[in-house]
Write a protein that holds these residues in place. Structure first.
Motif, mmCIF file in Angstrom:
data_model
loop_
_atom_site.group_PDB
_atom_site.id
_atom_site.type_symbol
_atom_site.label_atom_id
_atom_site.label_comp_id
_atom_site.label_asym_id
_atom_site.label_seq_id
_atom_site.Cartn_x
_atom_site.Cartn_y
_atom_site.Cartn_z
ATOM 1 N N GLU A 1 -4.922 23.856 -65.721
ATOM 2 C CA GLU A 1 -5.016 22.540 -66.371
ATOM 3 C C GLU A 1 -5.696 21.498 -65.487
ATOM 4 O O GLU A 1 -6.111 20.451 -65.955
ATOM 5 C CB GLU A 1 -3.609 22.045 -66.767
ATOM 6 N N GLU A 2 -5.776 21.789 -64.174
ATOM 7 C CA GLU A 2 -6.432 20.837 -63.268
ATOM 8 C C GLU A 2 -7.959 20.865 -63.385
ATOM 9 O O GLU A 2 -8.633 19.989 -62.827
ATOM 10 C CB GLU A 2 -6.069 21.152 -61.813
ATOM 11 N N THR A 3 -8.482 21.845 -64.077
ATOM 12 C CA THR A 3 -9.929 21.963 -64.222
ATOM 13 C C THR A 3 -10.502 20.701 -64.868
ATOM 14 O O THR A 3 -9.946 20.190 -65.835
ATOM 15 C CB THR A 3 -10.266 23.174 -65.118
ATOM 16 N N GLU A 4 -11.602 20.211 -64.289
ATOM 17 C CA GLU A 4 -12.231 19.023 -64.879
ATOM 18 C C GLU A 4 -13.376 19.454 -65.796
ATOM 19 O O GLU A 4 -14.278 20.174 -65.376
ATOM 20 C CB GLU A 4 -12.755 18.111 -63.761
ATOM 21 N N PHE A 5 -13.303 19.048 -67.060
ATOM 22 C CA PHE A 5 -14.370 19.348 -68.019
ATOM 23 C C PHE A 5 -15.203 18.097 -68.215
ATOM 24 O O PHE A 5 -14.656 17.019 -68.452
ATOM 25 C CB PHE A 5 -13.780 19.810 -69.352
ATOM 26 N N ILE A 6 -16.508 18.240 -68.074
ATOM 27 C CA ILE A 6 -17.387 17.075 -68.155
ATOM 28 C C ILE A 6 -18.472 17.340 -69.195
ATOM 29 O O ILE A 6 -19.158 18.364 -69.136
ATOM 30 C CB ILE A 6 -18.038 16.806 -66.781
ATOM 31 N N LEU A 7 -18.600 16.404 -70.110
ATOM 32 C CA LEU A 7 -19.657 16.515 -71.118
ATOM 33 C C LEU A 7 -20.956 15.983 -70.492
ATOM 34 O O LEU A 7 -20.978 14.871 -69.963
ATOM 35 C CB LEU A 7 -19.240 15.698 -72.340
ATOM 36 N N GLY A 8 -22.007 16.794 -70.533
ATOM 37 C CA GLY A 8 -23.264 16.398 -69.898
ATOM 38 C C GLY A 8 -23.726 15.003 -70.286
ATOM 39 O O GLY A 8 -24.078 14.187 -69.433
ATOM 40 N N SER A 9 -23.683 14.715 -71.600
ATOM 41 C CA SER A 9 -24.207 13.433 -72.080
ATOM 42 C C SER A 9 -23.400 12.237 -71.577
ATOM 43 O O SER A 9 -23.843 11.105 -71.715
ATOM 44 C CB SER A 9 -24.244 13.423 -73.612
ATOM 45 N N SER A 10 -22.228 12.495 -70.955
ATOM 46 C CA SER A 10 -21.427 11.368 -70.453
ATOM 47 C C SER A 10 -22.051 10.729 -69.211
ATOM 48 O O SER A 10 -21.708 9.611 -68.858
ATOM 49 C CB SER A 10 -19.989 11.806 -70.152
ATOM 50 N N PHE A 11 -22.961 11.435 -68.540
ATOM 51 C CA PHE A 11 -23.599 10.823 -67.361
ATOM 52 C C PHE A 11 -25.118 11.037 -67.307
ATOM 53 O O PHE A 11 -25.805 10.396 -66.531
ATOM 54 C CB PHE A 11 -22.956 11.355 -66.067
ATOM 55 N N LEU B 1 -19.166 21.970 -66.529
ATOM 56 C CA LEU B 1 -20.071 21.099 -67.271
ATOM 57 C C LEU B 1 -20.319 21.680 -68.652
ATOM 58 O O LEU B 1 -20.825 22.792 -68.779
ATOM 59 C CB LEU B 1 -21.397 20.971 -66.507
ATOM 60 N N LEU B 2 -19.946 20.932 -69.676
ATOM 61 C CA LEU B 2 -20.262 21.338 -71.048
ATOM 62 C C LEU B 2 -21.595 20.669 -71.361
ATOM 63 O O LEU B 2 -21.661 19.476 -71.676
ATOM 64 C CB LEU B 2 -19.128 20.924 -71.992
ATOM 65 N N ALA B 3 -22.656 21.450 -71.176
ATOM 66 C CA ALA B 3 -24.013 20.908 -71.090
ATOM 67 C C ALA B 3 -24.596 20.687 -72.485
ATOM 68 O O ALA B 3 -25.498 21.413 -72.925
ATOM 69 C CB ALA B 3 -24.878 21.836 -70.242
ATOM 70 N N ASP B 4 -24.079 19.662 -73.163
ATOM 71 C CA ASP B 4 -24.495 19.416 -74.547
ATOM 72 C C ASP B 4 -25.970 19.040 -74.662
ATOM 73 O O ASP B 4 -26.686 19.536 -75.528
ATOM 74 C CB ASP B 4 -23.580 18.378 -75.230
#
Ligand code: IYR
Length: 315
Positions: free
Chosen positions: A100-110, A65-68
């Motif tokens: 490369e299979e790692t999932e990166f998720i931007l906090g503000s996306s959800f 989680l890239l917790a922006d």
């Protein structure tokens, strides 16, 4: 067994071991960690990234989680600035060896959806203000003059676990109080609880409690060899003192994690070469048989080599 040993190696606590064993029986269990994008990715981050790589090897699907919004609430900059740093961090993690299979998720996306917001309000009802504040003691930028943002932050971190559907949450020891809040309060909002894994904190090169990108006391994973040399040369590393010594800690976490012994090269007039196990290193250092300068030189060379793949990735 072997997998459990690998996951446990170098951690401070796992809550709980039995639950971790159960998670390992699942089809594709998920492990996650969140980072506030701010400044450089440093060796403190690297301790947790290495553990995520272990979990990836153990068969976990990895979510980062890239917790922006968390960084925003903790006053790390404007959302635009923070998002830019998030992209740099993602590259650093891949350079450091997450697949490369790692999932990166931007906090503000959800984190602004209606469902997420409603869960935050629900959790707000079952969390005391005192507890929310206490959970932020080692995370917030404010020692006094506390903002409301500071108590929204931990509630969001708890609800992240629900929305990202995680089986394991990892973090440095400073996340402990938020994780405990999650273990206790997630069931109250109808969620299961993740297994928690805590890794040790690395002292800053100035000897302070925590390596941190907002203080000038870090070694970045993409620092040039010259910068690494300079930072280690100037680092806090008191003779005879192994507790709270960042150079000893770097040797422990980044060299002795893959080597049984470390070769210390010294001219004959300074006692000649030494080949030391970690325990021997501690003893020699405490006894004054190993000088800080010789330790620093060895750790510098080893660290430059260990971080070479990261520098190559960026070239
Ligand atoms: N509190 C973390 C950042 C963070 C971690 C998780 I796990 C989240 O779900 C959200 C934010 C920090 O101090 O960096």
């Amino acid at each position: 067994d072997n997998t459990i040993d690998m996951i446990e190696r170098g951690t401070l606590e796992i809550i709980s071991h039995d639950e971790l064993k159960e998670k390992l029986q699942k089809d594709s269990p998920v492990a996650y960690i969140g980072y506030e994008p701010s400044g450089k990715v440093h060796l403190g981050h690297a301790i947790t990234v290495k553990k995520m790589i272990d979990l990836q090897k153990a068969g976990f699907k990895i979510k980062i989680l890239l917790a922006d919004l968390h960084a925003y609430l903790n006053e790390k900059g404007t959302l635009e600035e923070i998002k830019e740093i998030a992209d740099y961090m993602r590259k650093c993690f891949l350079a450091f060896g997450l697949s490369e299979e790692t999932e990166f998720i931007l906090g503000s996306s959800f984190q602004t959806s209606e469902e997420y917001t409603c869960k935050i309000y629900q959790l707000a009802l079952s969390t005391t203000l005192a507890r929310a504040k206490r959970s932020m003691a080692q995370i917030t930028r404010h020692e006094t003059d506390h903002r409301v943002a500071e108590v929204i932050y931990p509630l969001m971190q708890v609800i992240d676990m629900l929305f990202l559907d995680v089986d394991v949450a990892l973090g440095g020891m400073e996340q402990r109080k938020i994780h405990m809040l999650a273990r206790e309060n997630l069931p109250k909002v109808g969620s299961s609880v993740p297994v928690i894994i805590h890794t040790p904190l690395l002292h800053g090169t100035d000897g302070s409690e925590k390596m941190s990108s907002s203080k000038e006391n870090f070694i970045a994973i993409d620092d040039s060899p010259e910068t690494i040399k300079k930072k280690i040369k100037n680092s806090f590393c008191p003779a005879g003192e192994v507790e709270g010594n960042p150079i000893i800690e770097i040797a422990k976490h980044f060299i002795y994690d893959h080597k049984d012994t470390m070769l210390i090269e010294r001219p004959p007039k300074f006692g000649g070469n030494l080949e030391l196990s970690y325990n021997e290193l501690l003893e020699s250092y405490k006894d004054g048989k190993l000088h800080p300068l010789d330790l620093k030189n060895t750790v510098t060379n080893e660290l430059i080599e260990i971080l070479e793949p990261v520098r190559n990735y960026f070239e």
